[in-house]
Write a protein that holds these residues in place. Structure first.
Motif, PDB file in Angstrom:
ATOM      1  N   ALA A  67       0.814  -1.217   0.000  1.00 49.81           N
ATOM      2  CA  ALA A  67       0.000   0.000   0.000  1.00 49.81           C
ATOM      3  C   ALA A  67       0.848   1.268   0.000  1.00 49.81           C
ATOM      4  O   ALA A  67       0.624   2.186   0.778  1.00 49.81           O
ATOM      5  CB  ALA A  67      -0.967  -0.009   1.188  1.00 49.81           C
ATOM      6  N   ALA A  68       1.827   1.309  -0.892  1.00 52.74           N
ATOM      7  CA  ALA A  68       2.708   2.474  -0.985  1.00 52.74           C
ATOM      8  C   ALA A  68       1.937   3.693  -1.465  1.00 52.74           C
ATOM      9  O   ALA A  68       1.076   3.603  -2.334  1.00 52.74           O
ATOM     10  CB  ALA A  68       3.866   2.178  -1.929  1.00 52.74           C
ATOM     11  N   PHE A  69       2.265   4.828  -0.873  1.00 50.23           N
ATOM     12  CA  PHE A  69       1.687   6.110  -1.241  1.00 50.23           C
ATOM     13  C   PHE A  69       2.808   7.062  -1.638  1.00 50.23           C
ATOM     14  O   PHE A  69       3.957   6.911  -1.198  1.00 50.23           O
ATOM     15  CB  PHE A  69       0.925   6.749  -0.070  1.00 50.23           C
ATOM     16  CG  PHE A  69      -0.420   6.153   0.178  1.00 50.23           C
ATOM     17  CD1 PHE A  69      -1.529   6.567  -0.541  1.00 50.23           C
ATOM     18  CD2 PHE A  69      -0.572   5.173   1.149  1.00 50.23           C
ATOM     19  CE1 PHE A  69      -2.780   6.011  -0.298  1.00 50.23           C
ATOM     20  CE2 PHE A  69      -1.814   4.615   1.397  1.00 50.23           C
ATOM     21  CZ  PHE A  69      -2.921   5.038   0.674  1.00 50.23           C
ATOM     22  N   PRO A 111       6.067   4.306   5.810  1.00 50.19           N
ATOM     23  CA  PRO A 111       4.988   5.254   5.493  1.00 50.19           C
ATOM     24  C   PRO A 111       5.384   6.678   5.879  1.00 50.19           C
ATOM     25  O   PRO A 111       6.148   6.890   6.820  1.00 50.19           O
ATOM     26  CB  PRO A 111       3.816   4.776   6.353  1.00 50.19           C
ATOM     27  CG  PRO A 111       4.158   3.369   6.726  1.00 50.19           C
ATOM     28  CD  PRO A 111       5.653   3.296   6.760  1.00 50.19           C
ATOM     29  N   GLN A 112       4.822   7.619   5.147  1.00 48.81           N
ATOM     30  CA  GLN A 112       5.081   9.020   5.454  1.00 48.81           C
ATOM     31  C   GLN A 112       4.489   9.379   6.810  1.00 48.81           C
ATOM     32  O   GLN A 112       3.673   8.640   7.354  1.00 48.81           O
ATOM     33  CB  GLN A 112       4.520   9.915   4.361  1.00 48.81           C
ATOM     34  CG  GLN A 112       3.009   9.812   4.189  1.00 48.81           C
ATOM     35  CD  GLN A 112       2.533  10.647   3.037  1.00 48.81           C
ATOM     36  OE1 GLN A 112       2.759  11.846   3.014  1.00 48.81           O
ATOM     37  NE2 GLN A 112       1.890  10.025   2.072  1.00 48.81           N
ATOM     38  N   GLU A 113       4.889  10.496   7.327  1.00 51.77           N
ATOM     39  CA  GLU A 113       4.396  10.960   8.622  1.00 51.77           C
ATOM     40  C   GLU A 113       2.875  11.123   8.568  1.00 51.77           C
ATOM     41  O   GLU A 113       2.344  11.631   7.579  1.00 51.77           O
ATOM     42  CB  GLU A 113       5.038  12.309   8.978  1.00 51.77           C
ATOM     43  CG  GLU A 113       6.525  12.221   9.227  1.00 51.77           C
ATOM     44  CD  GLU A 113       6.862  11.391  10.450  1.00 51.77           C
ATOM     45  OE1 GLU A 113       6.151  11.489  11.464  1.00 51.77           O
ATOM     46  OE2 GLU A 113       7.834  10.624  10.369  1.00 51.77           O
ATOM     47  N   PRO A 114       2.156  10.713   9.630  1.00 44.91           N
ATOM     48  CA  PRO A 114       0.692  10.852   9.639  1.00 44.91           C
ATOM     49  C   PRO A 114       0.214  12.272   9.374  1.00 44.91           C
ATOM     50  O   PRO A 114      -0.816  12.469   8.748  1.00 44.91           O
ATOM     51  CB  PRO A 114       0.304  10.398  11.049  1.00 44.91           C
ATOM     52  CG  PRO A 114       1.411   9.496  11.468  1.00 44.91           C
ATOM     53  CD  PRO A 114       2.651  10.057  10.823  1.00 44.91           C
ATOM     54  N   SER A 115       0.955  13.269   9.802  1.00 45.91           N
ATOM     55  CA  SER A 115       0.550  14.660   9.564  1.00 45.91           C
ATOM     56  C   SER A 115       0.495  14.971   8.072  1.00 45.91           C
ATOM     57  O   SER A 115      -0.311  15.777   7.635  1.00 45.91           O
ATOM     58  CB  SER A 115       1.490  15.630  10.272  1.00 45.91           C
ATOM     59  OG  SER A 115       2.808  15.463   9.787  1.00 45.91           O
ATOM     60  N   ASN A 116       1.334  14.321   7.277  1.00 45.80           N
ATOM     61  CA  ASN A 116       1.329  14.537   5.823  1.00 45.80           C
ATOM     62  C   ASN A 116       0.113  13.910   5.166  1.00 45.80           C
ATOM     63  O   ASN A 116      -0.330  14.352   4.116  1.00 45.80           O
ATOM     64  CB  ASN A 116       2.594  13.980   5.186  1.00 45.80           C
ATOM     65  CG  ASN A 116       3.834  14.742   5.600  1.00 45.80           C
ATOM     66  OD1 ASN A 116       3.750  15.843   6.120  1.00 45.80           O
ATOM     67  ND2 ASN A 116       4.983  14.137   5.390  1.00 45.80           N
TER      68      ASN A 116
END
Length: 142
Positions: free
Chosen positions: A96-98, A120-125
């Motif tokens: 599930a790459a974003f 995964p990227q930071e949740p804030s992003n």
């Protein structure tokens, strides 16, 4: 053991969201350290490639193709002169790459199997899905 690692922030093109004809992750010709880390490809033949074995953090084995598209030097109408790591789509989709996630590839000195990981990227992003991802290219991890 001595481990070498490289990371790349994934773009929409890397994860197949743009509909581009380009496949896989671009490996810049200007990043000699990254090229030295990957298997050597002989440019005197058309589109040389090698399959590399990668193990993810769950122990699943993946086969990626490291290829040098070089028809610019072998065909009258050729325009390509680029390195790519292809056959990554299934791995990226299964995990599930974003856009904005970080792909890491590493290898311990003296081994032939690469290790791969997706962070995964930071949740804030994630709260701002329309935000542009800053292209940072590949970086050596220390």
């Amino acid at each position: 053991m001595n481990t070498t690692s490289f990371s790349k922030t994934l773009t929409a093109n890397d994860i197949g969201k743009t509909g581009s004809h380009q496949a896989g992750l671009h490996i810049p010709k200007t990043n000699q350290e990254l090229l030295d880390f990957l298997p050597t490809l002989e440019g005197t033949v058309l589109n040389p490639s090698v399959w590399i074995t990668c193990a993810d953090e769950h122990g699943e084995i993946w086969k990626f193709r490291f290829v040098y598209y070089n028809n610019k030097f072998h065909s009258m109408n050729g325009r390509r002169n680029e390195f790519r790591l292809t056959h990554t789509t299934r791995y990226l989709k299964q995990n599930a790459a974003f856009e904005g996630d970080t792909f890491i590839i590493s290898r311990e000195f003296g081994t032939s199997t690469f290790k791969i990981k997706l962070i995964p990227q930071e949740p804030s992003n994630l709260q701002n899905p329309g935000a542009k991802v800053i292209l940072t290219g590949w970086h050596r991890e220390y």
